[in-house]
Scaffold this active site. Structure first.
Site, PDB file in Angstrom:
ATOM      1  N   ASP A 291       0.923  -1.261  -0.197  1.00 56.58           N
ATOM      2  CA  ASP A 291      -0.021  -0.121   0.162  1.00 56.58           C
ATOM      3  C   ASP A 291       0.926   1.255  -0.207  1.00 56.58           C
ATOM      4  O   ASP A 291       1.915   1.292   0.455  1.00 56.58           O
ATOM      5  CB  ASP A 291      -0.873  -0.020   1.298  1.00 56.58           C
ATOM      6  CG  ASP A 291      -1.351   1.449   1.538  1.00 56.58           C
ATOM      7  OD1 ASP A 291      -2.348   1.695   0.642  1.00 56.58           O
ATOM      8  OD2 ASP A 291      -1.284   1.771   2.405  1.00 56.58           O
TER       9      ASP A 291
ATOM     10  N   GLU B 126       1.552  -0.297  -5.131  1.00 60.61           N
ATOM     11  CA  GLU B 126       0.356   0.499  -5.189  1.00 60.61           C
ATOM     12  C   GLU B 126       0.726   1.849  -5.490  1.00 60.61           C
ATOM     13  O   GLU B 126       1.267   2.731  -4.596  1.00 60.61           O
ATOM     14  CB  GLU B 126      -0.502   0.400  -3.946  1.00 60.61           C
ATOM     15  CG  GLU B 126      -1.881   1.013  -4.267  1.00 60.61           C
ATOM     16  CD  GLU B 126      -1.694   2.495  -3.814  1.00 60.61           C
ATOM     17  OE1 GLU B 126      -2.048   3.459  -4.637  1.00 60.61           O
ATOM     18  OE2 GLU B 126      -1.460   2.931  -2.671  1.00 60.61           O
TER      19      GLU B 126
ATOM     20  N   ASP C 255     -12.207   4.710  -4.000  1.00 63.05           N
ATOM     21  CA  ASP C 255     -12.439   5.852  -4.479  1.00 63.05           C
ATOM     22  C   ASP C 255     -13.344   6.121  -5.511  1.00 63.05           C
ATOM     23  O   ASP C 255     -13.825   7.367  -5.766  1.00 63.05           O
ATOM     24  CB  ASP C 255     -11.307   6.770  -4.590  1.00 63.05           C
ATOM     25  CG  ASP C 255     -10.336   7.134  -3.164  1.00 63.05           C
ATOM     26  OD1 ASP C 255     -10.992   7.148  -2.334  1.00 63.05           O
ATOM     27  OD2 ASP C 255      -9.138   6.885  -3.433  1.00 63.05           O
TER      28      ASP C 255
END
Length: 421
Positions: free
Chosen positions: A305, A352, A406
């Site tokens: 992440d 990511e 998102d």
């Protein structure tokens, strides 16, 4: 300093899969877990020609029940321990795993489900204490193998329960400071609770290992997720305060987030404490290496992440109201990955690399050799980066998603785009 590691190019085998977290699986116990429904999902993936199952972080959730705000970067979520599997082994009866009233089937009431499941796990633990039988040696072996993180986590979790789930910065000062005498007294006082927490982690480990073996037997690899930052109210920060930017009372002096962007005019204030990377480096990145080691024992592939944070990250004052005030601070860079791979060998990581990405971030990703990400919905935007998300422009070395957390769902996105015409 570590010697530079000669890294092979990490070419992932071509394939496809699905992202589905365990709690979204069906079941009568209020949320999905590591039980029969997870096995059925593996069967579905295999029958559909899929080779990857991606999940979210599997740690015990804290504030907001978010898997990205975990009470531990190492422990498993008690919510994922299958009560059906415990019943099959005789630790619970069939009637004990049926909730007194049905839980919702279209959503998870995390607080209610967690409380009920914890009560079932407590019953199973009581029976385990009375007669461990052939599992006694396995339990002792697990406790020894996991001692590096389990001892602190079990004590932390027990102290939180004793305090009415208060954050560790609200505990008595001697516990905040981890005074050795206070910790010893707490271990004696909470011995049963600590043993119960260890038992729950033991069962998670057993069930996880069985599910992963089943997945491998059916040609399915499991892809995990390592959040770059950890929750402030966690066993990790409480037990390793020297590694984080904290004041004398244990509160963060600077916190994580991202500056204003397309999705938010005020940025995102995550609130996680930031690492003192100089201290982490001085210790040979030992805590992070153990975190990677643990992840590699659970997963076949891992999404790392917020990869850009290893090059530079947005540092926000601890008392800020939003993320507009902050600065870019340097991350640990390639030395961090060199140190980890010097100890562990090649790490099967996916970077990511979404958001505000600079040439320096791209260079770090490429030097490390990790595949990055592409998002299909982004290909239909109007900004100057849309072209790189169009499928005919994808590099061979990448992982493609239809959207992100998102974005709208793909179905919702499709219908909204159709409505534009």
């Amino acid at each position: 300093m570590t010697d530079a590691v000669s890294r092979p190019v990490r070419r992932l085998p071509r394939g496809s899969g699905l992202l589905l977290h365990f709690t979204a699986l069906p079941g009568s116990q209020g949320s999905g877990d590591l039980g029969p429904a997870a096995v059925e999902f593996v069967d579905f993936l295999a029958a559909s020609g899929q080779s990857l199952w991606q999940v979210l972080p599997v740690g015990p959730t804290g504030y907001g029940n978010s898997p990205y705000q975990s009470l531990s970067a190492f422990a498993g979520n008690p919510l994922l321990v299958s009560l059906e599997r415990l019943a099959e082994e005789g630790w619970l009866s069939s009637s004990e795993i049926e909730p007194p009233s049905p839980f919702p089937v279209d959503r998870v009431d995390f607080d209610a489900v967690s409380a009920w499941r914890q009560s079932r796990l407590a019953i199973a633990f009581d029976r385990f204490q009375l007669g461990q039988g052939e599992l006694a040696a396995d339990f002792a072996g697990f406790r020894q193998r996991a001692a590096g993180w389990l001892d602190d986590y079990a004590l932390f979790s027990s102290l939180k329960q004793e305090s009415g789930e208060r954050a560790w910065t609200e505990w008595p000062g001697e516990l905040i400071r981890r005074d050795p005498d206070a910790l010893a007294a707490a271990r004696r006082r909470l011995a049963v609770s600590i043993e119960r927490e260890a038992f729950i982690q033991f069962q998670f480990d057993r069930q996880w290992s069985a599910l992963r073996a089943y997945a491998h037997a059916h040609g399915v690899r499991i892809m995990g997720d390592i959040p770059i930052f950890v929750a402030h109210d966690s066993a990790d920060v409480w037990a390793n305060q020297r590694l984080f930017h904290l004041d004398a009372d244990g509160r963060p002096t600077v916190v994580a987030g991202v500056p204003p962007d397309y999705f938010s005019e005020t940025g995102q204030l995550w609130g996680n404490p930031l690492y003192r990377w100089d201290v982490v480096a001085a210790e040979g990145y030992a805590w992070w290496i153990e975190r990677f080691r643990h992840a590699m024992s659970q997963f076949d592939l891992v999404r790392l992440d917020h990869f850009r944070g290893f090059e530079s990250y947005w540092e926000i004052p601890g008392d800020a109201k939003d993320a507009r005030v902050g600065r870019w601070a340097p991350g640990p860079g390639i030395a961090f990955f060199d140190a980890a791979e010097h100890v562990l060998g090649p790490l099967p990581l996916v970077a990511e690399d979404l958001g505000i990405i600079t040439p320096a971030v791209d260079a770090l990703r490429d030097e490390f050799g990790a595949p990055g990400m592409r998002v299909l919905q982004f290909a239909f935007g109007t900004d100057d980066k849309a072209a790189e998300y169009q499928p005919h422009n994808y590099p061979a070395h990448c992982v493609v998603y239809t959207g992100t957390h998102d974005n709208d769902t793909t179905v919702g996105w499709f219908h909204s785009r159709a409505g534009e015409g």
